[in-house]
Structure formats: structure tokens, C-alpha cells
Scaffold this active site. Structure first.
Site, PDB file in Angstrom:
ATOM      1  CB  ILE A 176      -0.917   0.050   1.245  1.00 16.33           C
ATOM      2  CG1 ILE A 176      -1.758  -1.235   1.310  1.00 16.33           C
ATOM      3  CG2 ILE A 176      -1.844   1.267   1.173  1.00 16.33           C
ATOM      4  CD1 ILE A 176      -2.824  -1.199   2.379  1.00 16.33           C
ATOM      5  CG  HIS A 177       2.709   2.630  -3.591  1.00 13.97           C
ATOM      6  ND1 HIS A 177       2.267   1.429  -4.066  1.00 13.97           N
ATOM      7  CD2 HIS A 177       2.590   3.510  -4.606  1.00 13.97           C
ATOM      8  CE1 HIS A 177       1.885   1.588  -5.315  1.00 13.97           C
ATOM      9  NE2 HIS A 177       2.071   2.831  -5.677  1.00 13.97           N
TER      10      HIS A 177
END
Lengths: 85, 539
Positions: free
Chosen positions: A14-15
Site C-alpha cells: 500500500i504505497h
């Protein structure tokens, strides 16, 4: 309360960008929205909370919605996860 | 002086160095009488910072695209994040301090959380938190962000560059980025890739480099300060070549090899090993026109086994994903010697025991190679060509062996596909009997290096003869024309795989002669393509 289990497929985890989009989506619903990873639960309407999970590709997260419009929120947000992460 | 770091984007830059100076940002902890007033100041600064970020988002959208611009949207969210805001409020109220200090210490705390994470990408996000905090402090202090003050473009040195700083930079003034901190995921790296300029990170540089001349080598990660004139010249040439390559790639990748009047030709690449395939694909070759199989023999201490050969051919076939790969069978002897073959010393090796002559004399070696190639054929589109042919009889012997190999494989139930068979035309004899040879095979590929040496009777290893070794000699060109005509008469396609194929002064001649294929070194593909696309064969 509703929940949805999801395994992250994006190789970056999850950037920042999907996390930002998720916060935006979650903010559209009045109910409480949280994400849990390895027993740590954070508010999905808070960008630092989500990024702070450090969720990576292959790891399982649990999306929970609680309160007004919880079903609708779960449906929209789980679809969002499938499409973006 | 030479500095070293890690390259995050290749390329060469030469120019004056400018150290990026951040706006002076000193935060002093001050006790305040009215914390609520500080909170009001913070709220005001937050709104202003959000407006700035919105503008940056718009700018980045135009300059570097949505994917890179998204970070500024995330920055806006970070500014609004209740955890962040609560922390600032809490510090102001509980300690009775100024907003600048509360923001700075909140920024540090949050940055630490990211810095401690076990993931490079996330660690890099500490820079984002610091970036938004610095922005707030600047607004609170009434300062502007750092800029480059320069007329000419510079090599920009910086300790680190925050995303907002990289976007605010005037891109036309930056030749390259060199930073001390940062990673391959940092904004500097992303931006360098988008801007197509070299960037090197992890460079520990002294402050006195400011204003000096520098060279950035984005291939090796080296940065030269005050380079000597000779090095400047060397890099100037490298840079020109590099720019030419980038220009060709940009303009010609994915384009057809077609003349102005609509004539098409195949442009293939010559390779000498499995590792060259990357360059073949990067330069957009249509296939491999000459896969020299010698490396398998030259790199080995004993005869390479069928398995070893199969694995190399299969890898190349698979990597080329269905594009044609023409494998030339063993071509040792002459200038390529291998100890374990025990070839002995010869008076005249170029005309001696070499290539197909060895293969026909020692069929066990040849058969191993043929079996390996046929087995690999199942995994792509393979073709075989045989070197140093002088007669129809040789070709018939070869074809007989090929038949035996196919029968054996069929019997062993090992899958294989049909493979085009061709020969190299590199002896005057083969050129002269090409009409008969064409009846036996599917294609011809002309090895111009040997054909020139044999036609002109000039040893190409003898440097004293370099001035008369002339591949443009009318005798050579006449043979080329003859081979194309004879090949076409019997339905063979005809190509060139020698160095002459890449000679762009002859491209027009080759097209007019009717060649179907040119196979050149990978780095020449796009240059030749550019030439082909500029030719009108009707004129």
C-alpha cells in the site's frame, strides 16, 4: 459491523498513491472504516494510519465498516481494494 | 577529483555544478502567552500550504503526469490527517509553545515512524512528512522555498530533494541530479527518469564544488569534478553518441523498416551469446540474423554437451518470443582456436580446416549441435545456417545429417518444429554456384567479411593490407548482386550478416539489389532503420 479480508496484490504494497485514494474513498462514508493488519487496527480515513501499517504484497488486511451505510461502504471499498491494490 | 555514487538513471551530463540551497529554516522553541493564537496561525498556514500544494499538483500534472503528481494530493491529505493535526495542537497547548516548533517536532516524530519501517519505499516517505512540515514552517515564517539562481543549465547537487522542491525546479535549467541521500524510489530518481536525464545518488560531496565544472556518468555512477580537458573531450563524444542513441530510440522504436516508396526489409541483429539478447530487444530488432554459436565452444574446456547447448538455444528462442533466431553452426578454426579440438598448426588457416569442413569430417560434434538446435526449435522460431560452404555436395551431406537427427528425435518422441535451413555465402565459389545451391536451401546469408577477403585475396588480419581491403570493391558488389538474383530465382530469401550490412552508404544499393534482410550489431539497428526510411528506391 461488516468485514472483508483481502490479500494485497500490488508488488509495491500500500504505497502513497493508493493509500491516498483509499482515504478519499473512505471519507465519502459516514460510518467508521478501519483496516487491520497483524492485530494492528487503524482508521482508514487517516493517511498516516494506513501508510503506517506498512502493508506489503502478499500480506492480508481486514477491512471493517461499522455504522451508518456500513454495507454500502464495504461493497465500494472492497471493490476499490480489488481494483487498486 | 572523482566522486562515486549509485546511478538511478543513465546518461551523460557535462556542465557547471550548482549546489541546491534550501531556504534557511531555523526553528526556535518559544514560549507563548496565548496558545490559541498559535493554533489559529497554524490553521491559517495549513490553508495556505494546501493552496500551494494544489498549485503544485496542477504544475506536476502538466510536467510529469498524473502518476508523479499524485504525491501532492497525498501531501494535502497528510496536512489534513487528524493524527498529525492533533499532535500539533497537543504540543502547542500542553507545552505553551509557538506553532513553528510544534510543527517541526510533529514532523520529526512522524518521519521517524516511517524511517523505522523495514521497507525502502516506506522509509523514503519520511521525506514526504518532512516536506509538508517544512512547507508549513516556511509559511509560518513567511519564507520562500529554495530555488536555483542561474542563467545556464547546471548539474544540480543537493543533500536531498523533497518532492515539492523537485517540482518547483525550472526543469530547463537542470542537466543532472546528484544527491547525497535518496534511494532508487526517491522523487529525484523518479523525476530523473521522467525527464530522461542522468542522476546519481549516495554521493558524499564537499561544499567547495559549487560553481566548478563537472561530468556526471549515469552509466557508472561516477561524478568528475574539474575534469582534465582530455576527459571532457572523451565525455563530450560519449554524450553525443548517447544523445544520438536516445534520439533514434525515441523516433524509431516500433517503426517499420520501410523505404519512402514502400519497400520493406527485415532488420535483424548479430549476437555472440545469450546475454546479447537484451540489447537485441532494447534496440527493437526484428529477429536474430546471426547467432554465433562459437561462444559455447570457446568458453568451454571440453566439447559442450547437447544439454548445455540446448539450454542456451532454448533460452534465446524463448526470450525472442517467436521472433526468428538464425543459429550459425560451429565456425571455429582460422582466427578462432579451441585447444581441445587439437586442430594443429596450419600454413594457411583462413583457407584451412575450419567451420563446416570440421563438422563434416567429425560428424559426432556436428550431430550434437544439430540435435540441440532441433530440440530448442520447439520453444520458438529457429533457423540454422551453415558457414564456409563451397559446393552443392556439402549441402546435401548436411541435409542428410539433418534428416537423421530429425528421425532420431521423432523416434525418441522429443518434440521439435520445422526449421528453415540456409547457408552462408562467404566464398567466391558459393557465390558462383549460388543458382544450384539455392535449389537446396531456404535462404542465403552473405558473410561479407570473408567474402571480401577471399575475393580480393587479402588476409583481413594483416594490418599492412588494411588500405586495400575494400568491401566496396566492384568485384564484391557484383557477387552480392549475383547471389540475390540467383537466390530469388529459386525462391530463397537473401540477407547480409557481415559488417557491410551496417554500412549505411550501401543501404540504398542493397535495397535496390533486392536484399530481403540485413543483420547488423544491435547498436546499429536503429541507425540503419533511419537510413532505410529516408531512401526512395525508385529514384
Amino acid at each position: 459491523m461488516k468485514e472483508y479480508r483481502f490479500v494485497i496484490k500490488d508488488k509495491m504494497g500500500i504505497h502513497a498513491r493508493p493509500a491516498g485514494l483509499l482515504v478519499k474513498e473512505a471519507g465519502k462514508f459516514p460510518c467508521k472504516v478501519t483496516i487491520e493488519k497483524d492485530g494492528k487496527e487503524v482508521d482508514a480515513k487517516r493517511i498516516f494510519g494506513i501508510m503506517g501499517l506498512g502493508a506489503k504484497c502478499g500480506q492480508e488486511i481486514i477491512l471493517r465498516t461499522d455504522g451508518e451505510q456500513e454495507e454500502e461502504a464495504l461493497e465500494t471499498l472492497s471493490k476499490f481494494l480489488e481494483e487498486n491494490m | 577529483m572523482t566522486l562515486e555514487g549509485k546511478s538511478v538513471f543513465s546518461g551523460i551530463a557535462i556542465g557547471r555544478i550548482s549546489i541546491f540551497k534550501k531556504a534557511d529554516q531555523q526553528v526556535i522553541r518559544k514560549k507563548v502567552n496565548d496558545p490559541e493564537q498559535e493554533i489559529a496561525r497554524f490553521e491559517e498556514a495549513k490553508e495556505k500550504a494546501k493552496t500551494q500544494l494544489m498549485a503544485l499538483y496542477e504544475k506536476a500534472m502538466k510536467e510529469v503526469g498524473e502518476i508523479n503528481a499524485a504525491i501532492f494530493e497525498v501531501h494535502q491529505m497528510m496536512l489534513e490527517d487528524p493524527d498529525y493535526v492533533d499532535s500539533v495542537y497537543h504540543i502547542i497547548r500542553s507545552q505553551g509553545v509557538n506553532a513553528e516548533y510544534a510543527v517541526a517536532s510533529t514532523g520529526d516524530n512522524f518521519a521517524e515512524i516511517f524511517a523505522a519501517m523495514d521497507d525502502d519505499y516506506m522509509r523514503e516517505r519520511a521525506a514526504d512528512v518532512k516536506d509538508i512540515s517544512n512547507r508549513l514552517i516556511e509559511v509560518l515564517q513567511g519564507n520562500e522555498q529554495g530555488e536555483i539562481h542561474t542563467e545556464e543549465p547546471v548539474i544540480l547537487f543537493a543533500e536531498d530533494l523533497a518532492p515539492s522542491e523537485t517540482v518547483q525546479l525550472d526543469k530547463s535549467k537542470v542537466l543532472s541530479f546528484v544527491t547525497h541521500l535518496g534511494s532508487t524510489n526517491s522523487h529525484t530518481a523518479i523525476l530523473a527518469r521522467t525527464m530522461n536525464i542522468p542522476a546519481v545518488i549516495g554521493v558524499d560531496f564537499p561544499q567547495d564544488v559549487d560553481g566548478k565544472m563537472g561530468i556526471v556518468d549515469g552509466y557508472t555512477g561516477k561524478v568528475y569534478i574539474d575534469p582534465p580537458f582530455s576527459l571532457m573531450e572523451e565525455y563530450q563524444q560519449k554524450k553525443e553518441k548517447d544523445e544520438e542513441k536516445k534520439r533514434l530510440l525515441l523516433q524509431l522504436k516500433g517503426k517499420e523498416n520501410i523505404t519512402l516508396d514502400g519497400k520493406k526489409i527485415n532488420l535483424y541483429a548479430n549476437i555472440g551469446g545469450v546475454s546479447d539478447v537484451a540489447a537485441v530487444l532494447a534496440n527493437d530488432a526484428g529477429g536474430i540474423g546471426l547467432f554465433r554459436s562459437e561462444f559455447l565452444y570457446l568458453e568451454s574446456k571440453d566439447y559442450p554437451t547437447e544439454e548445455e547447448q540446448f539450454s542456451a538455444y532454448k533460452t534465446v528462442a524463448e526470450k525472442m518470443a517467436g521472433k526468428e533466431v538464425i543459429i550459425r553452426t560451429l565456425d571455429i578454426g582460422a582466427d578462432k582456436q579451441v585447444d581441445y579440438f587439437n586442430l594443429g598448426k596450419e600454413e594457411n588457416p583462413a583457407m584451412g580446416y575450419r567451420a563446416i569442413r570440421i563438422c563434416l569430417d567429425r560428424p559426432e560434434i556436428f550431430k550434437t549441435q544439430l540435435r540441440a538446435i532441433y530440440r530448442a526449435s520447439y520453444y520458438g522460431t529457429l533457423a540454422i545456417m551453415f558457414p564456409m560452404i563451397i559446393s552443392v555436395d556439402e549441402v546435401r551431406q548436411i541435409k542428410k545429417m539433418v534428416e537423421t537427427v530429425k528421425e532420431e528425435l521423432a523416434k525418441e518422441q522429443i518434440p521439435f518444429k520445422e526449421v528453415e535451413l540456409g547457408i552462408m555465402i562467404e566464398t567466391p565459389a558459393a557465390a558462383l554456384v549460388s543458382e544450384e545451391l539455392a535449389k537446396e536451401v531456404d535462404f542465403f546469408s552473405i558473410g561479407t567479411n570473408d567474402l571480401t577477403q577471399y575475393t580480393l585475396a587479402i588476409d583481413r588480419q594483416n594490418q599492412k593490407l588494411d588500405n586495400i581491403y575494400d568491401p566496396h570493391h566492384p568485384a564484391v558488389l557484383k557477387l552480392l548482386k549475383m547471389v540475390v538474383e540467383n537466390g530469388h530465382k529459386e525462391g530463397c530469401w537473401v540477407g547480409i550478416c557481415g559488417e557491410l550490412g551496417a554500412d549505411t552508404t550501401l543501404t540504398e544499393t542493397f535495397l535496390k539489389m533486392g536484399f530481403d534482410e540485413l543483420s547488423v550489431s544491435p547498436s546499429m539497428i536503429l541507425k540503419v532503420r533511419e537510413k532505410i526510411r529516408s531512401i526512395d528506391t525508385t529514384k
